[in-house]
Design an enzyme around this catalytic site. Structure first.
Site, PDB file in Angstrom:
ATOM      1  N   GLY A   1      12.065 -10.677   3.704  1.00 21.27           N
ATOM      2  CA  GLY A   1      11.374 -10.107   2.542  1.00 21.27           C
ATOM      3  C   GLY A   1      12.346  -9.505   1.536  1.00 21.27           C
ATOM      4  N   GLN A   2      11.798  -8.827   0.540  1.00 19.77           N
ATOM      5  CA  GLN A   2      12.644  -8.225  -0.505  1.00 19.77           C
ATOM      6  C   GLN A   2      13.627  -7.213   0.076  1.00 19.77           C
ATOM      7  OE1 GLN A   2      11.480  -6.291  -4.585  1.00 19.77           O
ATOM      8  NE2 GLN A   2      11.296  -4.678  -3.061  1.00 19.77           N
TER       9      GLN A   2
ATOM     10  N   ASP B   1       7.583 -11.918  16.432  1.00 19.30           N
ATOM     11  CA  ASP B   1       6.476 -11.467  15.592  1.00 19.30           C
ATOM     12  C   ASP B   1       6.103 -10.052  16.018  1.00 19.30           C
ATOM     13  OD1 ASP B   1       3.746 -11.203  14.472  1.00 19.30           O
ATOM     14  OD2 ASP B   1       3.995 -13.333  14.034  1.00 19.30           O
TER      15      ASP B   1
ATOM     16  N   THR C   1       5.203   4.598   3.100  1.00 23.35           N
ATOM     17  CA  THR C   1       4.923   4.238   1.701  1.00 23.35           C
ATOM     18  C   THR C   1       4.204   5.339   0.925  1.00 23.35           C
ATOM     19  OG1 THR C   1       3.436   2.832   0.382  1.00 23.35           O
ATOM     20  CG2 THR C   1       2.898   3.033   2.695  1.00 23.35           C
TER      21      THR C   1
ATOM     22  N   GLU D   1       1.753   4.811  -0.736  1.00 25.88           N
ATOM     23  CA  GLU D   1       0.315   4.535  -0.596  1.00 25.88           C
ATOM     24  C   GLU D   1      -0.335   5.513   0.385  1.00 25.88           C
ATOM     25  OE1 GLU D   1      -2.093   2.129  -1.826  1.00 25.88           O
ATOM     26  OE2 GLU D   1      -0.642   2.161  -3.434  1.00 25.88           O
TER      27      GLU D   1
ATOM     28  N   TYR E   1      -4.431  -1.123   3.801  1.00 28.91           N
ATOM     29  CA  TYR E   1      -2.966  -1.083   3.943  1.00 28.91           C
ATOM     30  C   TYR E   1      -2.493   0.360   4.135  1.00 28.91           C
ATOM     31  CZ  TYR E   1       1.932  -1.078   2.332  1.00 28.91           C
ATOM     32  OH  TYR E   1       3.281  -0.877   2.215  1.00 28.91           O
TER      33      TYR E   1
ATOM     34  N   LYS F   1      -0.701   1.999   7.445  1.00 29.88           N
ATOM     35  CA  LYS F   1       0.630   2.608   7.324  1.00 29.88           C
ATOM     36  C   LYS F   1       0.602   4.085   7.739  1.00 29.88           C
ATOM     37  CE  LYS F   1       3.656  -0.467   5.676  1.00 29.88           C
ATOM     38  NZ  LYS F   1       5.017  -0.662   6.187  1.00 29.88           N
TER      39      LYS F   1
ATOM     40  N   ARG G   1      11.372  -9.717  -5.698  1.00 35.85           N
ATOM     41  CA  ARG G   1      10.029  -9.236  -5.416  1.00 35.85           C
ATOM     42  C   ARG G   1       9.051 -10.416  -5.326  1.00 35.85           C
ATOM     43  NH1 ARG G   1       6.954  -5.237  -3.197  1.00 35.85           N
ATOM     44  NH2 ARG G   1       6.272  -3.685  -4.698  1.00 35.85           N
TER      45      ARG G   1
HETATM   46  P1  NAP Z   1       7.899  -8.073   1.694  1.00 35.66           P
HETATM   47  O1  NAP Z   1       8.839  -8.654   0.712  1.00 35.66           O
HETATM   48  O2  NAP Z   1       6.460  -8.454   1.636  1.00 35.66           O
HETATM   49  O3  NAP Z   1       8.452  -8.449   3.152  1.00 35.66           O
HETATM   50  C1  NAP Z   1       7.659  -8.301   4.293  1.00 35.66           C
HETATM   51  C2  NAP Z   1       8.393  -8.892   5.475  1.00 35.66           C
HETATM   52  O4  NAP Z   1       7.592  -8.705   6.665  1.00 35.66           O
HETATM   53  C3  NAP Z   1       8.664 -10.410   5.385  1.00 35.66           C
HETATM   54  O5  NAP Z   1       9.938 -10.669   5.901  1.00 35.66           O
HETATM   55  C4  NAP Z   1       7.599 -10.995   6.310  1.00 35.66           C
HETATM   56  O6  NAP Z   1       7.977 -12.235   6.871  1.00 35.66           O
HETATM   57  C5  NAP Z   1       7.576  -9.929   7.389  1.00 35.66           C
HETATM   58  N1  NAP Z   1       6.380  -9.968   8.232  1.00 35.66           N
HETATM   59  C6  NAP Z   1       5.091  -9.923   7.849  1.00 35.66           C
HETATM   60  N2  NAP Z   1       4.275  -9.964   8.912  1.00 35.66           N
HETATM   61  C7  NAP Z   1       5.069 -10.039  10.015  1.00 35.66           C
HETATM   62  C8  NAP Z   1       4.825 -10.113  11.394  1.00 35.66           C
HETATM   63  N3  NAP Z   1       3.583 -10.144  11.896  1.00 35.66           N
HETATM   64  N4  NAP Z   1       5.881 -10.161  12.247  1.00 35.66           N
HETATM   65  C9  NAP Z   1       7.150 -10.174  11.768  1.00 35.66           C
HETATM   66  N5  NAP Z   1       7.444 -10.124  10.456  1.00 35.66           N
HETATM   67  C10 NAP Z   1       6.415 -10.054   9.579  1.00 35.66           C
HETATM   68  O7  NAP Z   1       7.949  -6.481   1.675  1.00 35.66           O
HETATM   69  P2  NAP Z   1       9.054  -5.497   1.033  1.00 35.66           P
HETATM   70  O8  NAP Z   1       8.674  -5.197  -0.362  1.00 35.66           O
HETATM   71  O9  NAP Z   1      10.393  -5.988   1.362  1.00 35.66           O
HETATM   72  O10 NAP Z   1       8.738  -4.158   1.846  1.00 35.66           O
HETATM   73  C11 NAP Z   1       9.401  -3.869   3.075  1.00 35.66           C
HETATM   74  C12 NAP Z   1       8.597  -2.826   3.820  1.00 35.66           C
HETATM   75  O11 NAP Z   1       8.517  -1.635   3.056  1.00 35.66           O
HETATM   76  C13 NAP Z   1       7.155  -3.210   4.134  1.00 35.66           C
HETATM   77  O12 NAP Z   1       6.823  -2.650   5.381  1.00 35.66           O
HETATM   78  C14 NAP Z   1       6.354  -2.553   3.033  1.00 35.66           C
HETATM   79  O13 NAP Z   1       5.034  -2.301   3.463  1.00 35.66           O
HETATM   80  C15 NAP Z   1       7.152  -1.279   2.842  1.00 35.66           C
HETATM   81  N6  NAP Z   1       7.130  -0.670   1.514  1.00 35.66           N
HETATM   82  C16 NAP Z   1       7.441  -1.418   0.415  1.00 35.66           C
HETATM   83  C17 NAP Z   1       7.483  -0.808  -0.838  1.00 35.66           C
HETATM   84  C18 NAP Z   1       7.839  -1.583  -2.077  1.00 35.66           C
HETATM   85  O14 NAP Z   1       7.559  -1.080  -3.168  1.00 35.66           O
HETATM   86  N7  NAP Z   1       8.472  -2.737  -1.966  1.00 35.66           N
HETATM   87  C19 NAP Z   1       7.216   0.568  -0.950  1.00 35.66           C
HETATM   88  C20 NAP Z   1       6.919   1.298   0.204  1.00 35.66           C
HETATM   89  C21 NAP Z   1       6.909   0.669   1.427  1.00 35.66           C
HETATM   90  P3  NAP Z   1       7.628 -13.654   6.166  1.00 35.66           P
HETATM   91  O15 NAP Z   1       8.786 -13.945   5.267  1.00 35.66           O
HETATM   92  O16 NAP Z   1       7.531 -14.568   7.341  1.00 35.66           O
HETATM   93  O17 NAP Z   1       6.333 -13.486   5.438  1.00 35.66           O
HETATM   94  O1  G4F Z   2       2.398  -4.287  -7.702  1.00 36.69           O
HETATM   95  P1  G4F Z   2       1.225  -3.821  -6.918  1.00 36.69           P
HETATM   96  O2  G4F Z   2       0.445  -4.871  -6.224  1.00 36.69           O
HETATM   97  O3  G4F Z   2       1.777  -2.721  -5.924  1.00 36.69           O
HETATM   98  P2  G4F Z   2       1.076  -1.522  -5.126  1.00 36.69           P
HETATM   99  O4  G4F Z   2      -0.352  -1.773  -4.898  1.00 36.69           O
HETATM  100  O5  G4F Z   2       1.446  -0.260  -5.823  1.00 36.69           O
HETATM  101  O6  G4F Z   2       1.821  -1.618  -3.715  1.00 36.69           O
HETATM  102  C1  G4F Z   2       3.246  -1.760  -3.624  1.00 36.69           C
HETATM  103  O7  G4F Z   2       3.825  -0.476  -3.590  1.00 36.69           O
HETATM  104  C2  G4F Z   2       3.491   0.313  -2.431  1.00 36.69           C
HETATM  105  C3  G4F Z   2       4.213   1.643  -2.583  1.00 36.69           C
HETATM  106  O8  G4F Z   2       3.474   2.481  -3.400  1.00 36.69           O
HETATM  107  C4  G4F Z   2       3.942  -0.431  -1.197  1.00 36.69           C
HETATM  108  F1  G4F Z   2       3.670   0.317  -0.091  1.00 36.69           F
HETATM  109  C5  G4F Z   2       3.253  -1.766  -1.113  1.00 36.69           C
HETATM  110  O9  G4F Z   2       3.762  -2.479   0.026  1.00 36.69           O
HETATM  111  C6  G4F Z   2       3.573  -2.565  -2.369  1.00 36.69           C
HETATM  112  O10 G4F Z   2       4.936  -2.868  -2.367  1.00 36.69           O
HETATM  113  O11 G4F Z   2       0.221  -3.045  -7.864  1.00 36.69           O
HETATM  114  C7  G4F Z   2       0.637  -1.968  -8.672  1.00 36.69           C
HETATM  115  C8  G4F Z   2      -0.481  -1.545  -9.606  1.00 36.69           C
HETATM  116  C9  G4F Z   2      -1.842  -1.361  -8.909  1.00 36.69           C
HETATM  117  O12 G4F Z   2      -2.442  -0.202  -9.419  1.00 36.69           O
HETATM  118  C10 G4F Z   2      -2.645  -2.570  -9.334  1.00 36.69           C
HETATM  119  O13 G4F Z   2      -4.053  -2.363  -9.399  1.00 36.69           O
HETATM  120  O14 G4F Z   2      -0.686  -2.595 -10.565  1.00 36.69           O
HETATM  121  C11 G4F Z   2      -2.086  -2.783 -10.723  1.00 36.69           C
HETATM  122  N1  G4F Z   2      -2.310  -4.137 -11.248  1.00 36.69           N
HETATM  123  C12 G4F Z   2      -2.874  -4.430 -12.450  1.00 36.69           C
HETATM  124  N2  G4F Z   2      -2.959  -5.750 -12.599  1.00 36.69           N
HETATM  125  C13 G4F Z   2      -2.039  -5.301 -10.620  1.00 36.69           C
HETATM  126  C14 G4F Z   2      -2.458  -6.317 -11.471  1.00 36.69           C
HETATM  127  N3  G4F Z   2      -1.479  -5.529  -9.416  1.00 36.69           N
HETATM  128  C15 G4F Z   2      -1.295  -6.838  -9.051  1.00 36.69           C
HETATM  129  N4  G4F Z   2      -0.701  -7.093  -7.885  1.00 36.69           N
HETATM  130  N5  G4F Z   2      -1.713  -7.874  -9.860  1.00 36.69           N
HETATM  131  C16 G4F Z   2      -2.312  -7.670 -11.081  1.00 36.69           C
HETATM  132  O15 G4F Z   2      -2.672  -8.608 -11.785  1.00 36.69           O
END
Ligand code: NAP
Ligand code: G4F
Length: 335
Positions: free
Chosen positions: A11-12, A56, A123, A125, A147, A151, A182
């Site tokens: 993932g990212q 997994d 998170t 969230e 979600y 979490k 992303r």
């Molecule tokens: P991401 O790009 O969606 O990556 C998720 C990863 O989890 C991918 O490698 C995916 O594998 C793997 N995965 C999903 N289901 C699985 C399973 N059952 N077993 C093993 N691997 C699995 O997410 P990210 O943005 O890098 O975020 C990393 C972590 O931080 C996540 O836990 C997310 O909830 C948390 N987080 C993210 C943010 C954010 O803003 N990015 C903020 C707060 C917390 P595949 O490639 O096979 O799908």
């Molecule tokens: O980019 P989003 O889908 O991210 P969201 O829901 O904030 O979640 C991300 O951040 C969390 C940390 O706060 C992580 F835990 C989680 O794994 C993920 O990385 O949406 C951001 C905002 C939301 O309010 C959504 O309603 O953008 C708004 N939005 C408006 N139009 C949209 C859209 N979101 C998406 N995905 N697509 C739209 O067209």
């Protein structure tokens, strides 16, 4: 030489963390899921430097085998069903992966390598409900999506394994962080990839949901540094990681268009709001109610003073640079 095991490596965040740990001389192991086509996602370019282990989070035996093989000093649990929108449509899968998956991994650590240090990807969230002031480690939780609820369980079970079994278990409460890597369903990348497609004549209009929603957006490369720092401390703890600034989706989109050479003005309200190109008069952005969520987190804003004071963590990439990098990368990819 330290050994690290990263779940969610494809993932990212997993990819940026793997790069960081490799640069620090770690031996890196990563968990990947079996798919119909073998795909190492965001770590394809460094897969030859990582030992990739199939498994997994839903499969406890595969996690035990992975911990036995990697014998990690540090475990970073980044794997998750990470898209909030999908969690409303797949609440059970989200709970199984994001909540129960974590206790599978913690149990595997406890039984095979109990001295491994553990990082859980918590998170913002968790805060969910509207807070006018920046959220810190003391702010009460109020998750607003399947979600967020899954979490929350993961967050507390991490703390419990620390208190009950003495595992060095940390949780980073990370606010939104984005990047050129992303996933395209998240709003920032959806915006930058569609703006790039419009620029290349491959799309006409960007359709979004709630434009007034506010997020505290940073760059993923800065945030993985905080994860590593947490596991280098004397004592395990929770830390909020955020920029301390919040912007609307509308502001992100306006800036992304500007970086691509479009000057957008907004007209109308609610579902009728549109973004019009000042030069051509064309509608480049529309609201589509299909992208609204059943329950919205309207504002996220974090206070990472504790991380600054105790970890010495600061972000390096500012908002404008984040948007620039994402837009340029998407324009280049299409070009
Ligand atoms: P991401 O790009 O969606 O990556 C998720 C990863 O989890 C991918 O490698 C995916 O594998 C793997 N995965 C999903 N289901 C699985 C399973 N059952 N077993 C093993 N691997 C699995 O997410 P990210 O943005 O890098 O975020 C990393 C972590 O931080 C996540 O836990 C997310 O909830 C948390 N987080 C993210 C943010 C954010 O803003 N990015 C903020 C707060 C917390 P595949 O490639 O096979 O799908
Ligand atoms: O980019 P989003 O889908 O991210 P969201 O829901 O904030 O979640 C991300 O951040 C969390 C940390 O706060 C992580 F835990 C989680 O794994 C993920 O990385 O949406 C951001 C905002 C939301 O309010 C959504 O309603 O953008 C708004 N939005 C408006 N139009 C949209 C859209 N979101 C998406 N995905 N697509 C739209 O067209």
């Amino acid at each position: 030489m330290k050994r690290a095991f990263i779940t969610g490596i494809t993932g990212q965040d997993g990819s940026y963390l793997a790069e960081l740990l490799l640069s620090k001389g770690y031996t890196v192991y990563g968990l990947y899921r079996r798919k119909s086509s073998l795909d190492f996602g965001n770590v394809a370019h460094i897969a030859h430097r990582i030992t990739m282990i199939e498994g997994d989070l839903l499969d406890y035996p595969s996690l035990v085998a992975a911990i036995k093989e990697s014998r990690p000093d540090e475990v970073y649990n980044l794997a998750a069903q990470s898209f909030v929108g999908a969690s409303f449509r797949q609440p059970v899968a989200t709970a199984e992966i994001d909540a129960l998956g974590v206790v599978h991994l913690l149990e595997a650590i406890r039984s095979v390598k109990p001295d491994a240090r553990f990082y859980q990807a918590s998170t913002s969230e968790l805060f969910g409900g509207v807070y006018d002031t920046p959220c810190n480690e003391e702010t009460p939780f109020y998750p607003r999506s399947p979600y967020g609820v899954a979490k929350l369980y993961a967050h507390w079970i991490t703390k419990n394994y620390r208190e009950n079994y003495g595992v060095f278990a940390c949780a980073g409460i990370l606010f939104n962080h984005e990047s050129e890597r992303r996933g395209k369903e998240f709003v920032t990348r959806k915006i930058t990839s569609t703006v790039a497609a419009i620029k290349h004549g491959e799309a006409e209009c960007l359709e979004l949901g709630n434009l007034s929603s506010k997020r505290d957006w940073g760059h993923a490369a800065d945030y993985v540094r905080a994860m590593w720092l947490m596991l280098q401390q004397e004592r395990p703890a929770e830390f909020v990681i955020a920029t301390g600034e919040t912007r609307t989706v509308r502001e992100f989109a306006e800036l992304a268009f500007r970086k691509a050479g479009y000057d957008i003005r907004f007209e109308g309200e609610g579902e009728n709001e549109v973004g019009i190109d000042s030069k051509s008069g064309k509608i480049l952005l529309r609201v589509n109610p299909a992208f609204f969520r059943p329950a919205e987190v309207n504002v996220l804003l974090g206070d990472s003073s504790k991380a600054k004071n105790e970890l010495g963590w600061e972000r390096e990439v500012m908002f404008s640079e984040l948007v620039s990098r994402m837009v340029s990368s998407d324009i280049k990819k299409l070009g």
